[in-house]
Design a protein around this motif. Structure first.
Motif, PDB file in Angstrom:
ATOM      1  N   MET A  54       0.832  -1.188  -0.070  1.00  0.00           N
ATOM      2  CA  MET A  54      -0.085  -0.020  -0.004  1.00  0.00           C
ATOM      3  C   MET A  54       1.133   1.313   0.127  1.00  0.00           C
ATOM      4  O   MET A  54       0.684   2.230  -0.621  1.00  0.00           O
ATOM      5  CB  MET A  54      -0.925  -0.169   1.078  1.00  0.00           C
ATOM      6  N   TYR A  55       1.817   1.230   0.861  1.00  0.00           N
ATOM      7  CA  TYR A  55       2.911   2.464   0.812  1.00  0.00           C
ATOM      8  C   TYR A  55       3.340   2.683  -0.519  1.00  0.00           C
ATOM      9  O   TYR A  55       3.507   3.773  -0.972  1.00  0.00           O
ATOM     10  CB  TYR A  55       3.973   2.095   1.809  1.00  0.00           C
ATOM     11  N   PHE A  56       3.978   1.694  -1.013  1.00  0.00           N
ATOM     12  CA  PHE A  56       4.715   1.901  -2.434  1.00  0.00           C
ATOM     13  C   PHE A  56       3.769   2.319  -3.666  1.00  0.00           C
ATOM     14  O   PHE A  56       3.827   3.071  -4.585  1.00  0.00           O
ATOM     15  CB  PHE A  56       5.495   0.764  -2.698  1.00  0.00           C
ATOM     16  N   VAL A  57       2.489   1.638  -3.684  1.00  0.00           N
ATOM     17  CA  VAL A  57       1.717   2.085  -4.727  1.00  0.00           C
ATOM     18  C   VAL A  57       1.122   3.561  -4.594  1.00  0.00           C
ATOM     19  O   VAL A  57       0.938   4.083  -5.489  1.00  0.00           O
ATOM     20  CB  VAL A  57       0.332   1.007  -4.210  1.00  0.00           C
ATOM     21  N   PHE A  58       0.766   3.987  -3.365  1.00  0.00           N
ATOM     22  CA  PHE A  58       0.217   5.426  -3.336  1.00  0.00           C
ATOM     23  C   PHE A  58       1.441   6.473  -3.099  1.00  0.00           C
ATOM     24  O   PHE A  58       1.253   7.533  -3.771  1.00  0.00           O
ATOM     25  CB  PHE A  58      -0.601   5.345  -2.117  1.00  0.00           C
ATOM     26  N   MET A  59       2.839   5.935  -3.060  1.00  0.00           N
ATOM     27  CA  MET A  59       3.808   6.921  -3.375  1.00  0.00           C
ATOM     28  C   MET A  59       3.967   7.106  -4.644  1.00  0.00           C
ATOM     29  O   MET A  59       4.116   8.181  -5.151  1.00  0.00           O
ATOM     30  CB  MET A  59       5.022   6.204  -2.537  1.00  0.00           C
ATOM     31  N   THR A  94      12.945  16.423  -6.620  1.00  0.00           N
ATOM     32  CA  THR A  94      13.098  16.096  -5.116  1.00  0.00           C
ATOM     33  C   THR A  94      12.174  16.310  -4.340  1.00  0.00           C
ATOM     34  O   THR A  94      11.784  15.590  -3.484  1.00  0.00           O
ATOM     35  CB  THR A  94      14.348  16.519  -4.946  1.00  0.00           C
ATOM     36  N   GLY A  95      11.499  17.528  -4.375  1.00  0.00           N
ATOM     37  CA  GLY A  95      10.497  18.077  -3.623  1.00  0.00           C
ATOM     38  C   GLY A  95       9.422  16.951  -3.604  1.00  0.00           C
ATOM     39  O   GLY A  95       8.815  16.833  -2.686  1.00  0.00           O
ATOM     40  N   SER A  96       9.086  16.549  -4.826  1.00  0.00           N
ATOM     41  CA  SER A  96       7.902  15.648  -5.163  1.00  0.00           C
ATOM     42  C   SER A  96       7.997  14.316  -4.445  1.00  0.00           C
ATOM     43  O   SER A  96       6.829  13.923  -4.009  1.00  0.00           O
ATOM     44  CB  SER A  96       7.780  15.375  -6.702  1.00  0.00           C
ATOM     45  N   TRP A  97       9.305  14.035  -4.519  1.00  0.00           N
ATOM     46  CA  TRP A  97       9.592  12.687  -3.880  1.00  0.00           C
ATOM     47  C   TRP A  97       9.439  12.741  -2.373  1.00  0.00           C
ATOM     48  O   TRP A  97       9.103  11.827  -1.624  1.00  0.00           O
ATOM     49  CB  TRP A  97      11.103  12.125  -4.047  1.00  0.00           C
ATOM     50  N   ILE A  98      10.114  14.091  -1.940  1.00  0.00           N
ATOM     51  CA  ILE A  98       9.770  14.168  -0.337  1.00  0.00           C
ATOM     52  C   ILE A  98       8.164  14.338   0.060  1.00  0.00           C
ATOM     53  O   ILE A  98       7.971  13.567   1.033  1.00  0.00           O
ATOM     54  CB  ILE A  98      10.557  15.364   0.073  1.00  0.00           C
ATOM     55  N   ILE A  99       7.433  15.054  -0.705  1.00  0.00           N
ATOM     56  CA  ILE A  99       6.305  15.310  -0.218  1.00  0.00           C
ATOM     57  C   ILE A  99       5.184  13.991  -0.442  1.00  0.00           C
ATOM     58  O   ILE A  99       4.473  13.521   0.449  1.00  0.00           O
ATOM     59  CB  ILE A  99       5.385  16.269  -1.054  1.00  0.00           C
ATOM     60  N   ALA A 100       5.705  13.049  -1.298  1.00  0.00           N
ATOM     61  CA  ALA A 100       5.009  11.739  -1.553  1.00  0.00           C
ATOM     62  C   ALA A 100       5.322  10.933  -0.461  1.00  0.00           C
ATOM     63  O   ALA A 100       4.346  10.275  -0.054  1.00  0.00           O
ATOM     64  CB  ALA A 100       5.340  11.349  -2.994  1.00  0.00           C
ATOM     65  N   ASN A 101       6.461  10.897  -0.313  1.00  0.00           N
ATOM     66  CA  ASN A 101       6.782   9.794   0.905  1.00  0.00           C
ATOM     67  C   ASN A 101       6.164  10.230   2.205  1.00  0.00           C
ATOM     68  O   ASN A 101       5.676   9.569   3.205  1.00  0.00           O
ATOM     69  CB  ASN A 101       8.358   9.840   1.035  1.00  0.00           C
ATOM     70  N   ASN A 116       3.476  12.090   2.790  1.00  0.00           N
ATOM     71  CA  ASN A 116       1.955  11.828   2.626  1.00  0.00           C
ATOM     72  C   ASN A 116       1.640  10.491   2.981  1.00  0.00           C
ATOM     73  O   ASN A 116       0.815  10.071   3.573  1.00  0.00           O
ATOM     74  CB  ASN A 116       1.558  12.211   1.181  1.00  0.00           C
ATOM     75  N   VAL A 117       2.476   9.549   2.185  1.00  0.00           N
ATOM     76  CA  VAL A 117       1.848   8.126   2.232  1.00  0.00           C
ATOM     77  C   VAL A 117       2.348   7.554   3.667  1.00  0.00           C
ATOM     78  O   VAL A 117       1.653   6.782   4.111  1.00  0.00           O
ATOM     79  CB  VAL A 117       2.597   7.478   1.348  1.00  0.00           C
ATOM     80  N   LEU A 118       3.478   8.273   4.261  1.00  0.00           N
ATOM     81  CA  LEU A 118       3.760   7.602   5.538  1.00  0.00           C
ATOM     82  C   LEU A 118       2.710   8.026   6.628  1.00  0.00           C
ATOM     83  O   LEU A 118       2.168   6.932   7.427  1.00  0.00           O
ATOM     84  CB  LEU A 118       5.093   8.180   5.847  1.00  0.00           C
ATOM     85  N   LEU A 119       2.110   9.052   6.324  1.00  0.00           N
ATOM     86  CA  LEU A 119       1.053   9.386   7.300  1.00  0.00           C
ATOM     87  C   LEU A 119      -0.247   8.463   7.155  1.00  0.00           C
ATOM     88  O   LEU A 119      -0.775   7.996   8.063  1.00  0.00           O
ATOM     89  CB  LEU A 119       0.396  10.617   6.815  1.00  0.00           C
ATOM     90  N   HIS A 120      -0.688   8.052   5.938  1.00  0.00           N
ATOM     91  CA  HIS A 120      -1.545   7.215   5.617  1.00  0.00           C
ATOM     92  C   HIS A 120      -1.487   5.812   6.015  1.00  0.00           C
ATOM     93  O   HIS A 120      -2.319   5.067   6.564  1.00  0.00           O
ATOM     94  CB  HIS A 120      -2.338   7.134   4.306  1.00  0.00           C
ATOM     95  N   THR A 121      -0.073   5.429   6.041  1.00  0.00           N
ATOM     96  CA  THR A 121       0.148   4.149   6.317  1.00  0.00           C
ATOM     97  C   THR A 121       0.400   3.904   8.036  1.00  0.00           C
ATOM     98  O   THR A 121      -0.150   2.968   8.400  1.00  0.00           O
ATOM     99  CB  THR A 121       1.410   3.720   5.818  1.00  0.00           C
ATOM    100  N   LEU A 122       0.832   4.856   8.542  1.00  0.00           N
ATOM    101  CA  LEU A 122       0.769   4.784  10.157  1.00  0.00           C
ATOM    102  C   LEU A 122      -0.637   4.987  10.623  1.00  0.00           C
ATOM    103  O   LEU A 122      -0.983   4.335  11.515  1.00  0.00           O
ATOM    104  CB  LEU A 122       1.732   6.118  10.626  1.00  0.00           C
ATOM    105  N   ALA A 126      -7.166  14.782  -0.363  1.00  0.00           N
ATOM    106  CA  ALA A 126      -7.642  15.449  -1.538  1.00  0.00           C
ATOM    107  C   ALA A 126      -6.943  16.632  -1.898  1.00  0.00           C
ATOM    108  O   ALA A 126      -6.702  16.943  -2.997  1.00  0.00           O
ATOM    109  CB  ALA A 126      -9.157  15.904  -0.787  1.00  0.00           C
ATOM    110  N   LEU A 127      -6.335  17.305  -0.808  1.00  0.00           N
ATOM    111  CA  LEU A 127      -5.400  18.419  -1.067  1.00  0.00           C
ATOM    112  C   LEU A 127      -4.217  17.969  -1.734  1.00  0.00           C
ATOM    113  O   LEU A 127      -3.874  18.770  -2.827  1.00  0.00           O
ATOM    114  CB  LEU A 127      -5.144  19.046   0.390  1.00  0.00           C
ATOM    115  N   ILE A 128      -3.478  16.967  -1.546  1.00  0.00           N
ATOM    116  CA  ILE A 128      -2.430  16.552  -2.109  1.00  0.00           C
ATOM    117  C   ILE A 128      -2.829  16.311  -3.712  1.00  0.00           C
ATOM    118  O   ILE A 128      -1.949  16.327  -4.721  1.00  0.00           O
ATOM    119  CB  ILE A 128      -1.633  15.028  -1.398  1.00  0.00           C
ATOM    120  N   MET A 129      -4.069  15.811  -3.950  1.00  0.00           N
ATOM    121  CA  MET A 129      -4.299  15.287  -5.423  1.00  0.00           C
ATOM    122  C   MET A 129      -4.926  16.342  -6.125  1.00  0.00           C
ATOM    123  O   MET A 129      -4.594  16.470  -7.376  1.00  0.00           O
ATOM    124  CB  MET A 129      -5.381  14.104  -5.156  1.00  0.00           C
ATOM    125  N   ILE A 130      -5.623  16.979  -5.328  1.00  0.00           N
ATOM    126  CA  ILE A 130      -6.549  18.241  -6.137  1.00  0.00           C
ATOM    127  C   ILE A 130      -5.605  19.503  -6.588  1.00  0.00           C
ATOM    128  O   ILE A 130      -5.515  20.050  -7.640  1.00  0.00           O
ATOM    129  CB  ILE A 130      -7.658  18.572  -5.431  1.00  0.00           C
TER     130      ILE A 130
END
Length: 314
Positions: A102-107, A147-154, A156-162, A205-209
């Motif tokens: 789930m973590y890697f899919v959504f990252m 680089t900023g995209s990778w950091i924000i993506a990780n 964001n997904v870390l929050l949902h995974t936890l 939604a904020l991250i996607m929209i």
């Protein structure tokens, strides 16, 4: 609840293709395999062509390289597991393995999301500010955007995974899906999932929209600039390129919004599965064709790569 229902689930069953009749399972297996091979081969060819042609070492192709890499990784987080399960006749995945998938899919979903926005911004600068393109789209800015995209993506997904890891899963461990998706997991939980749903509908939604709005804003400005081009042929060429990009954007965002930004009670496993197949399997397969085969410079570079490989084999 009984003692059995209180025990923590240690693994899940990915029902995936197993819910279909045998003939349909075989057909879906071949379809998944074909599209996965096309995704990997197509995106690898793009990476090779861009890396070997110095004329393509510009921002547009730098972002395309990153998109191709992300698409390969994106498909590889789900499709090989589906194929392996079908061949081995087993559908189990451990609890930790499920959260990892789930973590890697959504990252990679987030990375696709951000890269589509960055590519739209790159095209906006190229079309609307061509004289300042080199000064604005510097190598440092391009690296910073990715680089900023990778950091924000990780993050964001870390929050949902936890948030998912804190939930309890009781007797029912059958996921009516081909990978560990958020919505089926929330339905299986015997804990209160209200916080997870709120975070998905707000922060998620904020991250996607936000990138989606940036894409729309970029293309509104691009359209205004294109309409001022005196040549009909030039306008048609620009609109054709924008149309291809917007088709993928619509497919990607449309399916994600349909799956993740509706109340949990309105979901059905069949509709969710079809929608997720579209953005996890179909979209990464289409990207090499849409973004590359319509590009003359990249087609020339791809021709050289394929010709060189054929010559070396001969």
């Amino acid at each position: 609840m009984g003692e059995a229902n209180q025990s923590r689930v240690s693994e899940f069953l990915l029902l995936g293709l197993s819910r279909q009749p045998q003939q349909q399972q075989q057909l879906l297996f071949l379809l998944f395999l074909t599209m996965y091979l096309a995704t990997v081969l197509g995106n690898l060819l793009i990476l090779l062509a861009i890396s070997m042609d110095s004329r393509l070492h510009i921002p547009m192709y730098f972002f395309l390289c990153n998109l191709s890499f992300v698409d390969i990784c994106f498909s590889s987080t789900t499709v090989p597991k589906v194929l392996a399960n079908h061949i081995l006749g087993r559908q189990t995945i451990s609890f930790s393995g499920c959260l990892t998938q789930m973590y890697f899919v959504f990252m990679f979903v987030d990375m696709d999301n951000f890269l589509l926005a960055v590519m739209a911004y790159d095209r906006f600068v190229a079309v609307c500010h061509p004289l300042h393109y080199s000064a604005k789209m510097t190598p440092q800015l391009c690296v910073l955007l990715v680089t900023g995209s990778w950091i924000i993506a990780n993050l964001n997904v870390l929050l949902h995974t936890l948030l998912m890891a804190r939930l309890s899963f009781c007797a029912d461990n059958a996921i009516p899906h081909f990978f560990c998706d958020v919505t089926p997991l929330l339905k299986l939980s015997c804990s209160d999932t209200h916080l997870n749903e709120v975070v998905i509908l707000t922060e998620g939604a904020l991250i996607m929209i936000t990138p989606f709005v940036c894409i729309l804003a970029s293309y509104v400005r691009i359209t205004c600039a294109v309409l001022r081009i005196p040549s009909t042929k030039g306008r048609w060429k620009a609109f054709s390129t924008c149309g291809s990009h917007l088709a993928v954007v619509s497919l990607f965002y449309g399916t994600i919004i349909a799956v993740y930004f509706n109340p949990l009670s309105s979901h059905s496993s069949e509709k969710d599965t079809v929608a997720t197949v579209m953005y996890t399997v179909v979209t990464p397969t289409l990207n090499p064709f849409i973004y590359s085969l319509r590009n003359r410079n990249l087609k020339r570079a791809l021709g050289k790569v394929v010709g060189r490989k054929m010559f070396s084999v001969s």
